[in-house]
Design an enzyme around this catalytic site. Structure first.
Site, PDB file in Angstrom:
ATOM      1  CB  SER A  94     -39.752  94.966 -60.821  1.00  0.00           C
ATOM      2  OG  SER A  94     -39.015  96.161 -61.012  1.00  0.00           O
ATOM      3  N   GLY A  95     -37.431  94.227 -63.222  1.00  0.00           N
ATOM      4  CA  GLY A  95     -37.101  94.470 -64.632  1.00  0.00           C
ATOM      5  C   GLY A  95     -36.839  93.161 -65.359  1.00  0.00           C
ATOM      6  CE1 TYR A  96     -40.019  92.586 -69.458  1.00  0.00           C
ATOM      7  CE2 TYR A  96     -38.966  93.909 -71.147  1.00  0.00           C
ATOM      8  CZ  TYR A  96     -40.108  93.410 -70.569  1.00  0.00           C
ATOM      9  OH  TYR A  96     -41.332  93.717 -71.095  1.00  0.00           O
ATOM     10  CB  THR A  97     -31.412  91.977 -66.673  1.00  0.00           C
ATOM     11  OG1 THR A  97     -31.456  93.091 -65.786  1.00  0.00           O
ATOM     12  CG2 THR A  97     -31.236  92.457 -68.095  1.00  0.00           C
ATOM     13  CB  CYS A 140     -27.098  91.831 -74.695  1.00  0.00           C
ATOM     14  SG  CYS A 140     -27.909  93.383 -75.104  1.00  0.00           S
ATOM     15  CG  ASN A 151     -31.978  90.247 -75.267  1.00  0.00           C
ATOM     16  OD1 ASN A 151     -32.591  89.394 -75.918  1.00  0.00           O
ATOM     17  ND2 ASN A 151     -32.603  91.152 -74.527  1.00  0.00           N
TER      18      ASN A 151
HETATM   19  N1  LIG Z   1     -32.398  94.196 -71.325  1.00  0.00           N
HETATM   20  C1  LIG Z   1     -31.271  93.655 -71.764  1.00  0.00           C
HETATM   21  O1  LIG Z   1     -31.241  92.887 -72.740  1.00  0.00           O
HETATM   22  C2  LIG Z   1     -29.975  93.954 -71.064  1.00  0.00           C
HETATM   23  C3  LIG Z   1     -28.852  93.163 -71.381  1.00  0.00           C
HETATM   24  C4  LIG Z   1     -27.627  93.432 -70.745  1.00  0.00           C
HETATM   25  C5  LIG Z   1     -27.547  94.464 -69.804  1.00  0.00           C
HETATM   26  N2  LIG Z   1     -28.653  95.235 -69.538  1.00  0.00           N
HETATM   27  C6  LIG Z   1     -28.499  96.285 -68.525  1.00  0.00           C
HETATM   28  O2  LIG Z   1     -29.030  95.773 -67.299  1.00  0.00           O
HETATM   29  C7  LIG Z   1     -29.640  96.834 -66.552  1.00  0.00           C
HETATM   30  C8  LIG Z   1     -31.109  96.461 -66.306  1.00  0.00           C
HETATM   31  O3  LIG Z   1     -31.743  96.328 -67.579  1.00  0.00           O
HETATM   32  P1  LIG Z   1     -33.243  95.838 -67.712  1.00  0.00           P
HETATM   33  O4  LIG Z   1     -33.488  95.639 -69.146  1.00  0.00           O
HETATM   34  O5  LIG Z   1     -33.519  94.746 -66.762  1.00  0.00           O
HETATM   35  O6  LIG Z   1     -34.020  97.173 -67.218  1.00  0.00           O
HETATM   36  P2  LIG Z   1     -35.532  97.300 -66.715  1.00  0.00           P
HETATM   37  O7  LIG Z   1     -36.334  96.168 -67.230  1.00  0.00           O
HETATM   38  O8  LIG Z   1     -35.935  98.693 -67.033  1.00  0.00           O
HETATM   39  O9  LIG Z   1     -35.396  97.163 -65.128  1.00  0.00           O
HETATM   40  C9  LIG Z   1     -34.745  98.138 -64.338  1.00  0.00           C
HETATM   41  C10 LIG Z   1     -34.848  97.748 -62.865  1.00  0.00           C
HETATM   42  O10 LIG Z   1     -34.159  98.734 -62.099  1.00  0.00           O
HETATM   43  C11 LIG Z   1     -35.003  99.184 -61.039  1.00  0.00           C
HETATM   44  N3  LIG Z   1     -34.704 100.580 -60.752  1.00  0.00           N
HETATM   45  C12 LIG Z   1     -34.824 101.652 -61.605  1.00  0.00           C
HETATM   46  N4  LIG Z   1     -34.435 102.780 -61.005  1.00  0.00           N
HETATM   47  C13 LIG Z   1     -34.048 102.432 -59.739  1.00  0.00           C
HETATM   48  C14 LIG Z   1     -33.551 103.169 -58.623  1.00  0.00           C
HETATM   49  N5  LIG Z   1     -33.337 104.494 -58.694  1.00  0.00           N
HETATM   50  N6  LIG Z   1     -33.264 102.496 -57.467  1.00  0.00           N
HETATM   51  C15 LIG Z   1     -33.472 101.143 -57.382  1.00  0.00           C
HETATM   52  N7  LIG Z   1     -33.959 100.391 -58.406  1.00  0.00           N
HETATM   53  C16 LIG Z   1     -34.237 101.030 -59.573  1.00  0.00           C
HETATM   54  C17 LIG Z   1     -36.400  98.990 -61.560  1.00  0.00           C
HETATM   55  O11 LIG Z   1     -37.266  98.835 -60.436  1.00  0.00           O
HETATM   56  P3  LIG Z   1     -38.686  99.587 -60.260  1.00  0.00           P
HETATM   57  O12 LIG Z   1     -39.704  98.507 -60.191  1.00  0.00           O
HETATM   58  O13 LIG Z   1     -38.555 100.302 -58.990  1.00  0.00           O
HETATM   59  O14 LIG Z   1     -38.835 100.512 -61.439  1.00  0.00           O
HETATM   60  C18 LIG Z   1     -36.274  97.690 -62.339  1.00  0.00           C
HETATM   61  O15 LIG Z   1     -36.412  96.575 -61.486  1.00  0.00           O
HETATM   62  C19 LIG Z   1     -29.483  98.104 -67.412  1.00  0.00           C
HETATM   63  O16 LIG Z   1     -28.367  98.818 -66.947  1.00  0.00           O
HETATM   64  C20 LIG Z   1     -29.257  97.564 -68.819  1.00  0.00           C
HETATM   65  O17 LIG Z   1     -28.520  98.429 -69.617  1.00  0.00           O
HETATM   66  C21 LIG Z   1     -29.859  94.976 -70.132  1.00  0.00           C
END
Ligand SMILES: NC(=O)c1ccc[n+]([C@@H]2O[C@H](COP(=O)([O-])OP(=O)(O)OC[C@H]3O[C@@H](n4cnc5c(N)ncnc54)[C@H](OP(=O)(O)O)[C@@H]3O)[C@@H](O)[C@H]2O)c1
Length: 354
Positions: free
Chosen positions: A13-16, A151, A321
């Site tokens: 459900s998150g962005y990545t 990223c 990213n």
């Molecule tokens: N955004 C970027 O540009 C980017 C780039 C490279 C790496 N990253 C890394 O990739 C990871 C995800 O980033 P994101 O930007 O996609 O984050 P995000 O949009 O906040 O999404 C986080 C996801 O993790 C789930 N989640 C949170 N807590 C959880 C738990 N306790 N058990 C199971 N699922 C859980 C959330 O689901 P719910 O619907 O349940 O909240 C959501 O689907 C992070 O570690 C981040 O540092 C991000």
């Protein structure tokens, strides 16, 4: 589907995770079996990802329902959560590709230094390979566990690697100025990412001490006789997707380096890297890398400029990213791990204008 790689995404459900689902649904050799969200469990994924309407009937399930006996599990979860999940699946047969920072740094002491806490699962670290294909394609192909790079780290490392490997620059005087869009902070809003706080401004949100510094230095260390020191500053800028990195490097022997030699160094270094494009045009508007032409793609565009006045090379790199900085790079790693062509499912061009 027989023969396809059966994959599940935790944190879809998150962005990545959402971006990964977009890429995998269009991947000819992957079938997505399940996608998790705690908050959206039971709801159709298209409620969160309207861009995927008509492409999937998947509904979110809680992470606890993601089966261990699939071919690959992607962890698109916050750091700390990924470590718990990696421990849960560590004895299972599935390949793991973690997008968080939990397994990027080899040394738990370095992790403690940069993340300000004890590593949550040091016993698992040795199983993970840093998933930057341009620098370690062979190790990724043999790996069962991947720590996908950050990223900004991807943009900076790819920009700097050829110069360090060629021994042209001072490894201890490297300055990287990174600008990143708001999706880099994930889908959960905070005060700093709230639109009125973020729009219409540029903010140096991490002038020093950015955590990606450690993984950039770690990734570059094998390329240089002297351990590199990277001075990284990160800025939040007015865009949703994209990173632009400007690296300032100082030549060891500026009198004997030409612009043509620099270009040849980059083209040579990345001659077998399908997702790195050398960009330095003499004409037109888009002469150097910028986020627009790579948005939605797995490309990292890189160009460099010789500044004889300051004995400097300015290297500009751009990537999305969420794709080359996260989900696309994870798919690139999966392709290598499965013996598929590296570009499978990743060849779509960017929109223009973006
Ligand atoms: N955004 C970027 O540009 C980017 C780039 C490279 C790496 N990253 C890394 O990739 C990871 C995800 O980033 P994101 O930007 O996609 O984050 P995000 O949009 O906040 O999404 C986080 C996801 O993790 C789930 N989640 C949170 N807590 C959880 C738990 N306790 N058990 C199971 N699922 C859980 C959330 O689901 P719910 O619907 O349940 O909240 C959501 O689907 C992070 O570690 C981040 O540092 C991000």
């Amino acid at each position: 589907v027989v023969g396809k790689v059966r994959a599940s995404i935790i944190g879809a459900s998150g962005y990545t995770g959402g971006e990964l689902l977009r890429l995998l649904l269009q991947h000819p050799a992957v079938e997505v079996l399940s996608a998790s969200s705690e908050r959206c469990a039971g709801r159709p994924v298209t409620e969160r990802l309207p861009n995927l309407r008509g492409l999937t009937h998947l509904r979110y399930v809680p992470a606890a329902e993601i089966a261990a006996d699939v071919d690959c599990i992607f962890l698109c979860t916050p750091h700390g959560v990924s470590a718990e999940l990696a421990a849960r699946y560590s004895a299972g047969p599935a390949r793991l590709i973690d997008l968080s920072a939990d397994f990027r740094l080899r040394d738990p002491a370095t992790y403690a230094l940069w993340y300000g806490r004890t590593h949550p699962a040091p016993e698992l670290l040795e199983h993970f390979v840093y998933g930057l294909p341009e620098l370690q394609r062979g190790a990724i192909a043999q790996a069962h566990r991947i720590a996908a790079p950050g990223c900004i780290a991807t943009a900076a490392t790819l920009a700097l690697a050829p110069l360090l490997a060629a021994g042209l620059i001072d490894p201890q005087r490297i300055v990287v100025d990174a600008k990143i869009g708001s999706s880099g902070s994930g889908a959960l809003p905070t005060q700093a990412t709230h639109h009125p706080q973020r729009s219409g401004t540029v903010r140096a949100y991490k002038p020093a001490g950015h955590r990606h510094t450690a993984e950039i230095e770690q990734a570059l260390a094998p390329l240089s006789a002297t351990a590199p020191t990277v001075a990284l500053t990160a800025h939040a800028v007015e865009m949703v997707r994209g990173i632009l990195c400007t690296a300032h490097c100082f030549l060891l022997d500026s009198a004997n380096v030409t612009a043509a030699q620099l270009e040849a160094t980059y083209r040579d270094y990345y001659s077998a890297a399908p997702f790195v494009r050398y960009v330095h045009e003499a004409h037109g508007v888009h002469r150097l890398p910028e986020p627009g032409p790579v948005r939605g793609t797995n490309y990292c565009d890189i160009g460099c400029i010789l500044d004889p006045h300051a004995g400097r090379v300015v290297v500009v790199s751009a990537l999305d990213n969420l794709v080359k900085g996260a989900a696309g790079q994870a798919v690139q790693c999966l392709n290598l791990m499965c013996g598929l062509p590296e570009t499978t499912g990743l060849t779509a061009a960017a929109l223009h204008p973006a």
